[in-house]
Design an enzyme around this catalytic site. Sequence first.
Site, PDB file in Angstrom:
ATOM      1  N   GLY A  81       0.821  -1.200   0.000  1.00 42.44           N
ATOM      2  CA  GLY A  81       0.000   0.000   0.000  1.00 42.44           C
ATOM      3  C   GLY A  81       0.849   1.241   0.000  1.00 42.44           C
ATOM      4  O   GLY A  81       2.041   1.179   0.297  1.00 42.44           O
ATOM      5  N   PRO A  82       0.245   2.370  -0.323  1.00 44.16           N
ATOM      6  CA  PRO A  82       0.986   3.622  -0.356  1.00 44.16           C
ATOM      7  C   PRO A  82       1.506   4.000   1.032  1.00 44.16           C
ATOM      8  O   PRO A  82       1.027   3.466   2.036  1.00 44.16           O
ATOM      9  CB  PRO A  82      -0.035   4.645  -0.843  1.00 44.16           C
ATOM     10  CG  PRO A  82      -1.335   3.968  -0.921  1.00 44.16           C
ATOM     11  CD  PRO A  82      -1.148   2.520  -0.704  1.00 44.16           C
ATOM     12  N   PRO A  83       2.499   4.880   1.092  1.00 46.06           N
ATOM     13  CA  PRO A  83       3.064   5.247   2.383  1.00 46.06           C
ATOM     14  C   PRO A  83       2.041   5.899   3.313  1.00 46.06           C
ATOM     15  O   PRO A  83       1.135   6.586   2.844  1.00 46.06           O
ATOM     16  CB  PRO A  83       4.180   6.231   2.032  1.00 46.06           C
ATOM     17  CG  PRO A  83       4.035   6.544   0.601  1.00 46.06           C
ATOM     18  CD  PRO A  83       3.182   5.519  -0.029  1.00 46.06           C
ATOM     19  N   THR A 140      -0.229   4.519   5.153  1.00 49.77           N
ATOM     20  CA  THR A 140      -1.556   3.927   5.288  1.00 49.77           C
ATOM     21  C   THR A 140      -1.639   2.960   6.455  1.00 49.77           C
ATOM     22  O   THR A 140      -2.649   2.290   6.623  1.00 49.77           O
ATOM     23  CB  THR A 140      -1.956   3.186   4.003  1.00 49.77           C
ATOM     24  OG1 THR A 140      -0.876   2.373   3.598  1.00 49.77           O
ATOM     25  CG2 THR A 140      -2.312   4.167   2.915  1.00 49.77           C
ATOM     26  N   GLY A 141      -0.587   2.867   7.234  1.00 51.11           N
ATOM     27  CA  GLY A 141      -0.681   2.082   8.453  1.00 51.11           C
ATOM     28  C   GLY A 141      -0.123   0.681   8.357  1.00 51.11           C
ATOM     29  O   GLY A 141      -0.506  -0.192   9.131  1.00 51.11           O
ATOM     30  N   LYS A 142       0.825   0.460   7.445  1.00 49.99           N
ATOM     31  CA  LYS A 142       1.377  -0.885   7.311  1.00 49.99           C
ATOM     32  C   LYS A 142       2.231  -1.242   8.527  1.00 49.99           C
ATOM     33  O   LYS A 142       2.092  -2.323   9.098  1.00 49.99           O
ATOM     34  CB  LYS A 142       2.206  -0.976   6.026  1.00 49.99           C
ATOM     35  CG  LYS A 142       1.360  -0.759   4.788  1.00 49.99           C
ATOM     36  CD  LYS A 142       2.159  -0.880   3.520  1.00 49.99           C
ATOM     37  CE  LYS A 142       3.192   0.205   3.328  1.00 49.99           C
ATOM     38  NZ  LYS A 142       2.615   1.543   3.115  1.00 49.99           N
ATOM     39  N   HIS A 185      -9.776  34.738 -11.149  1.00 49.98           N
ATOM     40  CA  HIS A 185      -9.259  33.485 -11.706  1.00 49.98           C
ATOM     41  C   HIS A 185      -9.841  32.268 -10.972  1.00 49.98           C
ATOM     42  O   HIS A 185     -10.393  31.359 -11.582  1.00 49.98           O
ATOM     43  CB  HIS A 185      -7.732  33.498 -11.605  1.00 49.98           C
ATOM     44  CG  HIS A 185      -7.051  32.272 -12.125  1.00 49.98           C
ATOM     45  ND1 HIS A 185      -6.412  32.230 -13.331  1.00 49.98           N
ATOM     46  CD2 HIS A 185      -6.926  31.025 -11.595  1.00 49.98           C
ATOM     47  CE1 HIS A 185      -5.921  31.024 -13.523  1.00 49.98           C
ATOM     48  NE2 HIS A 185      -6.213  30.265 -12.474  1.00 49.98           N
ATOM     49  N   GLU A 186      -9.750  32.315  -9.647  1.00 54.07           N
ATOM     50  CA  GLU A 186     -10.251  31.174  -8.865  1.00 54.07           C
ATOM     51  C   GLU A 186     -11.766  31.059  -8.979  1.00 54.07           C
ATOM     52  O   GLU A 186     -12.311  29.954  -9.051  1.00 54.07           O
ATOM     53  CB  GLU A 186      -9.833  31.300  -7.393  1.00 54.07           C
ATOM     54  CG  GLU A 186      -8.330  31.290  -7.145  1.00 54.07           C
ATOM     55  CD  GLU A 186      -7.628  30.048  -7.684  1.00 54.07           C
ATOM     56  OE1 GLU A 186      -8.270  28.984  -7.782  1.00 54.07           O
ATOM     57  OE2 GLU A 186      -6.438  30.156  -8.044  1.00 54.07           O
ATOM     58  N   ASP A 240      -2.295  25.515 -14.794  1.00 60.54           N
ATOM     59  CA  ASP A 240      -3.549  25.090 -15.417  1.00 60.54           C
ATOM     60  C   ASP A 240      -3.287  24.607 -16.834  1.00 60.54           C
ATOM     61  O   ASP A 240      -3.766  23.554 -17.251  1.00 60.54           O
ATOM     62  CB  ASP A 240      -4.539  26.260 -15.489  1.00 60.54           C
ATOM     63  CG  ASP A 240      -4.974  26.706 -14.112  1.00 60.54           C
ATOM     64  OD1 ASP A 240      -4.743  25.945 -13.163  1.00 60.54           O
ATOM     65  OD2 ASP A 240      -5.523  27.811 -14.004  1.00 60.54           O
TER      66      ASP A 240
HETATM   67  P1  ADP Z   1       3.259   2.990   6.582  1.00 63.62           P
HETATM   68  O1  ADP Z   1       4.061   1.981   7.285  1.00 63.62           O
HETATM   69  O2  ADP Z   1       2.113   2.390   5.802  1.00 63.62           O
HETATM   70  O3  ADP Z   1       4.011   3.963   5.763  1.00 63.62           O
HETATM   71  P2  ADP Z   1       2.671   3.808   9.232  1.00 63.62           P
HETATM   72  O4  ADP Z   1       2.114   2.557   9.760  1.00 63.62           O
HETATM   73  O5  ADP Z   1       4.068   4.102   9.585  1.00 63.62           O
HETATM   74  O6  ADP Z   1       2.511   3.868   7.661  1.00 63.62           O
HETATM   75  O7  ADP Z   1       1.720   4.993   9.647  1.00 63.62           O
HETATM   76  C1  ADP Z   1       2.209   6.159  10.246  1.00 63.62           C
HETATM   77  C2  ADP Z   1       1.260   6.663  11.291  1.00 63.62           C
HETATM   78  O8  ADP Z   1       0.039   7.041  10.711  1.00 63.62           O
HETATM   79  C3  ADP Z   1       0.916   5.632  12.309  1.00 63.62           C
HETATM   80  O9  ADP Z   1       1.832   5.621  13.337  1.00 63.62           O
HETATM   81  C4  ADP Z   1      -0.467   6.085  12.779  1.00 63.62           C
HETATM   82  O10 ADP Z   1      -0.343   7.069  13.759  1.00 63.62           O
HETATM   83  C5  ADP Z   1      -1.040   6.725  11.548  1.00 63.62           C
HETATM   84  N1  ADP Z   1      -1.932   5.808  10.835  1.00 63.62           N
HETATM   85  C6  ADP Z   1      -1.771   5.356   9.574  1.00 63.62           C
HETATM   86  N2  ADP Z   1      -2.783   4.545   9.215  1.00 63.62           N
HETATM   87  C7  ADP Z   1      -3.607   4.453  10.263  1.00 63.62           C
HETATM   88  C8  ADP Z   1      -4.833   3.749  10.504  1.00 63.62           C
HETATM   89  N3  ADP Z   1      -5.381   2.968   9.571  1.00 63.62           N
HETATM   90  N4  ADP Z   1      -5.396   3.895  11.715  1.00 63.62           N
HETATM   91  C9  ADP Z   1      -4.836   4.676  12.641  1.00 63.62           C
HETATM   92  N5  ADP Z   1      -3.691   5.361  12.485  1.00 63.62           N
HETATM   93  C10 ADP Z   1      -3.070   5.265  11.309  1.00 63.62           C
HETATM   94 ZN    ZN Z   2      -5.932  28.248 -12.111  1.00 65.46          ZN
END
Ligand code: ADP
Ligand code: ZN
Length: 693
Positions: free
Chosen positions: A266-268, A270-272, A489-490, A564
């Site tokens: 998963g993307p950075p 996201t809680g891995k 513009h906006e 733009d």
């Molecule tokens: P990754 O390893 O995917 O890059 P992290 O696990 O290090 O991300 O996430 C960094 C911080 O973001 C965690 O310590 C937490 O505080 C918060 N976080 C990310 N995802 C979640 C989630 N699903 N629920 C709660 N906190 C989250």
């Molecule tokens: Zn613009």
Amino acid sequence: MLVNVLLNRLSELMSEQNKKADKPKNKGDRPNPFDMKKNKGGKPKFNYVWIYAILAVVFLAMTFLNPTGGKQVTVDRVLSMVENGDVKKISVINRSRAEIYLTEDAKKAEEYKKDVPESAFSGSNAYTYYLSDIGDYEFFNNQIKEAQKDLPSSSKVVINPEVKENFWDNPLVSIVLYIVVFGLIWMFIMRRMGGGAGAGGGQIFSIGKSKAQLFDKDTKVNVTFKDVAGLEGAKEEVMEIVDFLKNPKKYSELGGKIPKGALLVGPPGTGKTLLAKAVAGEADVPFFSLSGSDFVEMFVGVGASRVRDLFKQAKEKAPCIIFIDEIDAIGRARGKNAMQGGNDERENTLNQLLTEMDGFGTDTGVIMLAATNRVDILDSALLRAGRFDRQIYADMPDLNERKQIFDVHLEPIKVVKNLDVDFLARQTPGFSGADIANMCNEAALIAARSNKKLVEKQDFLDAVDRIVGGLEKKNKIITPDEKRAVAVHEAGHATVSWLCEFANPLVKVTIVPRGRSLGAAWYLPEERQITRTEQMLDEMCATLGGRAAEKVIFDKISTGALSDLEKVTKQAMAMVSIYGLNEKVGNVSYYNMDNSFSKPFSEKQAALMDEEIKKLTDQQYKRAIKILKDNKDKLLLLADQLLEKEVIFKEDLEKIFGQSAADKAAEKDKTKAEKKPKKKKVKEEPESEIEAK
Ligand code: ADP
Ligand code: ZN
């Protein structure tokens, strides 16, 4: 003693250089090589200048202090020298080695001249000859006495017994010294090559040790599944792993094989990592955490040795979990970039990892978790059965999941009672869990700065702005004219997107300058996988709305629309040459085929595509102008409101324009959908009637 001399000299050198470092810098910004660079811990880092100094000193020591000054002679020769009265002194060291010092007169004599050492260091006090072994000490002593019995007592030689730790004679010492010297040279070279990524001076001996951070009984992991919001699917799969660790017998007795590893994808942010920690916390087992890049060092063989060490430690602590973050640092597919060279080390590390993973039985109780956001580049061998054969996805949170993540991170924060979490979740499209955690913290800091007792909604909104757009630039100078131009513009963007059915829904418009941009319109990107032609066209139209508004209101255009135009051009190119959405060019895609050496299409095709791209953008620009001309009064009203309030939300737009085109369309669909089942019923009835008949 010699060591002492060395140490003294070294410390002198150091203090000299420290003095230099303490002097204020006065030559501009040029880096001063004597600066003691501070690293994170605040400890001064070993500068390369020290390595030069140490090298120089060691080399000096080895050349000058080694006993090469004298010449080896025989006992008989010594005796004859003594007989002639040419010897001033004889030192016998440790009752085995004799050093013969000549008298000043003898040194000048033809016979000895060539043997007298000339080195500046040895000077006149050096011995000229030596006997490496005198045999029996008493016998030697007697021989000397015998030899000089005819000499006058004034020039008689006494044997001068000395006890010396003869340090330099010990072959071990020289070996160690050479190793140290080469180690230093090696470290120095590696440092230059690795850009300082290497270890500091003291770490050179632990370089092959794994850098894993261990969480066990003493430093317990107290993250549980409760701390992980959302990610329901991932949690479920991971719970199984917890179960494996807790009751391995349950599975192995049935002949099942416990998985060795799982890959969190998963993307950075996201809680891995969080998920992996939660596994360790729930299973109550030790947790080794390290990053893929921890294995990587310029030294040959270090990565592999770290892998071995890691697994050795892990087996001792089993059952346990090894977590490798960013495994792509070592797990990248092998042999693809053979041209670049320098990959051998990484390949060795990867091979070692694969071997170790094959090596431990499923009953060892070691489970590997690894995280990456790029599964596609991983070596397929890593993903094979018996290794990381499970993949668990941690995706960006959607609206509902964001709400849950807010709930987790708002818990420790003192917020006002009626804080609308739903609203916050809506304001943060595209935020990852880490962004949300960061935002909650930031909001608390903002509130504290203005001495509030509780954190309010506005603090959270400010935190969003700060995270999305960089720090607010209050002091950026804008003339009122410029400000009005930005507002128009906006407002143009906002108006067009409001009136186009398929444009991304608008969240808010601001003309507060942030970072490099003067204003911005935030859209909520719809979470869709496929984009239709009309959606792309509407988006292009809305993007051109900024410049079109300037044209409609001032009849002048400005440079403010650079990004733009860039975006629109990209979109138009994509429509024509990638997605095959253009009739004339047809159903072709040159996705990723374009490189600077050869184009996959003919000149004619290129010209046609250019023409179509221009046509597309021109059409959308004209459309934007038409929309804005038709709604000029509302556009001006919006621009005025923007000037006044600086930030405008969806609700304000609704007041000016009424329902947005998208909402109107959605409502239509709804009524249609409500009608549909009725139709069905009507249809069904006659059928059933027929059947009944
Ligand atoms: P990754 O390893 O995917 O890059 P992290 O696990 O290090 O991300 O996430 C960094 C911080 O973001 C965690 O310590 C937490 O505080 C918060 N976080 C990310 N995802 C979640 C989630 N699903 N629920 C709660 N906190 C989250
Ligand atoms: Zn613009």
